[in-house]
Design a protein around this motif. Structure first.
Motif, short mmCIF file in Angstrom:
data_model
loop_
_atom_site.label_atom_id
_atom_site.label_comp_id
_atom_site.label_asym_id
_atom_site.label_seq_id
_atom_site.Cartn_x
_atom_site.Cartn_y
_atom_site.Cartn_z
N ASP A 170 0.93 -1.15 0.02
CA ASP A 170 0.07 -0.04 -0.02
C ASP A 170 0.94 1.34 -0.15
N VAL A 171 0.88 1.85 -1.11
CA VAL A 171 1.88 3.20 -1.38
C VAL A 171 1.16 4.32 -1.25
N LEU A 172 1.41 5.09 -0.01
CA LEU A 172 1.06 6.28 0.16
C LEU A 172 1.45 7.36 -0.70
N VAL A 173 0.86 8.23 -1.52
CA VAL A 173 1.53 9.25 -2.35
C VAL A 173 1.22 10.61 -2.06
N ALA A 174 2.26 11.53 -2.14
CA ALA A 174 1.71 12.97 -2.43
C ALA A 174 2.18 13.51 -3.51
N LEU A 200 4.43 19.98 -12.76
CA LEU A 200 4.86 18.62 -12.43
C LEU A 200 4.06 17.45 -12.25
N TYR A 201 2.66 17.92 -12.48
CA TYR A 201 1.34 17.07 -12.48
C TYR A 201 1.44 15.95 -13.50
N LYS A 202 1.94 16.18 -14.62
CA LYS A 202 1.91 15.15 -15.60
C LYS A 202 2.94 14.02 -15.27
N PRO A 203 4.25 14.42 -14.94
CA PRO A 203 5.23 13.50 -14.54
C PRO A 203 4.74 12.68 -13.34
N TYR A 204 4.05 13.35 -12.35
CA TYR A 204 3.70 12.58 -11.25
C TYR A 204 2.22 11.76 -11.75
N ASP A 205 1.50 12.08 -12.59
CA ASP A 205 0.41 11.01 -12.89
C ASP A 205 0.99 9.92 -13.48
N GLN A 206 2.07 10.02 -14.43
CA GLN A 206 2.68 9.17 -14.95
C GLN A 206 3.72 8.24 -13.90
N ALA A 207 4.11 8.71 -13.00
CA ALA A 207 4.82 8.02 -12.10
C ALA A 207 3.90 7.10 -11.09
N VAL A 208 2.65 7.73 -10.97
CA VAL A 208 1.60 7.06 -9.94
C VAL A 208 0.77 5.76 -10.95
N GLN A 209 0.91 5.99 -12.21
CA GLN A 209 0.30 5.02 -13.12
C GLN A 209 1.42 3.78 -13.33
N LEU A 210 2.57 4.09 -13.23
CA LEU A 210 3.58 3.08 -13.45
C LEU A 210 3.45 2.18 -12.08
N LEU A 211 3.43 2.79 -11.03
CA LEU A 211 3.34 1.97 -9.68
C LEU A 211 2.14 1.28 -9.65
N ALA A 212 0.81 1.85 -9.88
CA ALA A 212 -0.34 1.33 -9.93
C ALA A 212 -0.52 0.12 -11.08
N LEU A 253 1.76 -2.12 -11.43
CA LEU A 253 2.39 -3.14 -10.86
C LEU A 253 1.58 -4.25 -10.02
N PRO A 254 1.75 -5.56 -10.18
CA PRO A 254 1.11 -6.65 -9.43
C PRO A 254 1.21 -6.25 -7.92
N HIS A 255 0.27 -6.42 -7.20
CA HIS A 255 0.25 -6.46 -5.63
C HIS A 255 0.41 -5.07 -5.18
N VAL A 256 0.43 -3.85 -6.04
CA VAL A 256 0.64 -2.63 -5.49
C VAL A 256 -0.72 -1.79 -5.50
N LYS A 257 -1.09 -1.17 -4.21
CA LYS A 257 -2.38 -0.27 -4.23
C LYS A 257 -1.69 1.04 -3.87
N ILE A 258 -2.35 2.07 -4.76
CA ILE A 258 -1.97 3.30 -4.64
C ILE A 258 -3.01 4.24 -3.52
N VAL A 259 -2.54 4.79 -2.80
CA VAL A 259 -3.37 5.50 -1.72
C VAL A 259 -2.82 6.93 -1.98
N GLU A 260 -3.64 7.84 -2.66
CA GLU A 260 -3.37 9.17 -2.67
C GLU A 260 -3.50 10.06 -1.47
N GLU A 261 -2.73 11.07 -1.17
CA GLU A 261 -3.06 12.03 -0.03
C GLU A 261 -4.34 12.19 0.40
N GLU A 262 -5.22 12.54 -0.75
CA GLU A 262 -6.69 12.75 -0.49
C GLU A 262 -7.55 11.57 -0.02
N GLN A 263 -6.82 10.44 -0.27
CA GLN A 263 -7.63 9.08 0.34
C GLN A 263 -7.15 8.62 1.68
#
Length: 285
Positions: A237-241, A248-260, A262-272
């Motif tokens: 469970d990856v907590l991201v900000a 830098l929003y576009k590279p951020y979105d791309q980075a989060v998508q790369l992580l998401a 991956l198998p067995h990875v759950k993204i938890v954005e700060e607002e979540q």
């Protein structure tokens, strides 16, 4: 002669009867450059305060879906040729199908490309239509890993009403993947069918290269840990900000998508974090 671009506002129709329409996103596409960009507010707290029934979690899910769709379309440049003479059809046909739901794109308008930096155009138009969402973040300090972890633990202790000790919260979990000789530490773990290892990863950085390097490091780590996750029914469970710099929003979105992806990875954005902390607390009770 300068080329043109098209743009459309993503609108949430809060009340059809009263005609209440909220602008919550901005889509821009550049036919000649074969690029589409989506901009949206990172926080919707102001709307939630004004309209308690506003489906914030659902809207943010749509934001992520639209962002993912734009990344896919940017890999298919020929798709833009199809709409050179019918620009008004692009948002509804390729991004969000128009139906009777409350979330729809508005009228398509046209502008002139005034710089080769398409992200700057997107940022300029974001500030023109949606800047009010960011006023509350003007003086926000850096949200690093320590901030994310502290916020998560604070929410968790609040929901458990002190029924979890600080020692338990502060006891790191050591993971040793077999056959590698490597050792990894996670600051917290909990279980609800899967063994959930929590890791904060902040992208609140100042440079795009820093985001690229950080996501590359983490993709590598979770790739190495994939056999461990499969053997132990584990999830990361990856907590991201996100970065403060909207550029830098576009590279951020791309980075989060790369992580998401991956198998067995759950993204938890700060607002979540609130809802994630609640789910964790329910399991620990």
């Amino acid at each position: 002669m300068n080329s043109i671009f098209h743009y459309s506002i993503l609108q949430y129709h809060h009340s059809q009867a009263l005609g209440e329409v909220l602008n919550i996103g901005l889509l821009l596409w550049f036919p000649e450059q074969r690029q589409v960009i989506f901009r949206y507010p990172s926080r919707l707290g102001r709307i939630s305060k004004l309209y308690p029934s506003f489906p914030e979690k659902t809207i943010k899910s749509f934001f992520r879906g639209i962002t993912a769709k734009t990344l896919q379309l940017n890999k298919k440049p020929d798709i833009f040729i199809k709409y050179e003479q019918q620009a008004q059809l692009f948002p509804d046909h390729e991004i969000l199908i128009r139906d009777s739901s409350a979330l729809q794109f508005g009228d398509v308008k046209t502008g002139v490309v005034y710089t080769s930096d398409l992200s700057k155009i997107a940022d300029d138009f974001y500030w023109l239509f949606l800047a009010s969402y960011d006023e509350e973040e003007t003086y926000r300090g850096r949200h690093d890993e320590a901030y994310l972890l502290t916020a998560f633990k604070k929410n968790l202790r609040k929901r458990l009403q002190g029924r979890i000790s600080r020692e338990t919260l502060d006891r790191p979990i050591t993971v040793k993947p077999e056959t590698t000789g490597l050792v990894y530490q996670f600051p917290f773990a909990w279980q609800n069918g899967t063994y959930n290892l929590v890791k904060p990863v902040s992208f609140d950085l100042k440079l795009q290269q820093s985001i690229t390097e950080k996501v590359t490091l983490n993709v590598g780590q979770f790739t190495v840990l994939r056999p461990y996750a499969e053997q132990h029914n584990a999830r990361f469970d990856v907590l991201v900000a996100r970065p403060k710099d909207r550029g830098l929003y576009k590279p951020y979105d791309q980075a989060v998508q790369l992580l998401a992806d991956l198998p067995h990875v759950k993204i938890v954005e700060e607002e979540q974090l609130d809802s994630y902390s609640e789910k964790t607390a329910e399991a620990l009770r």
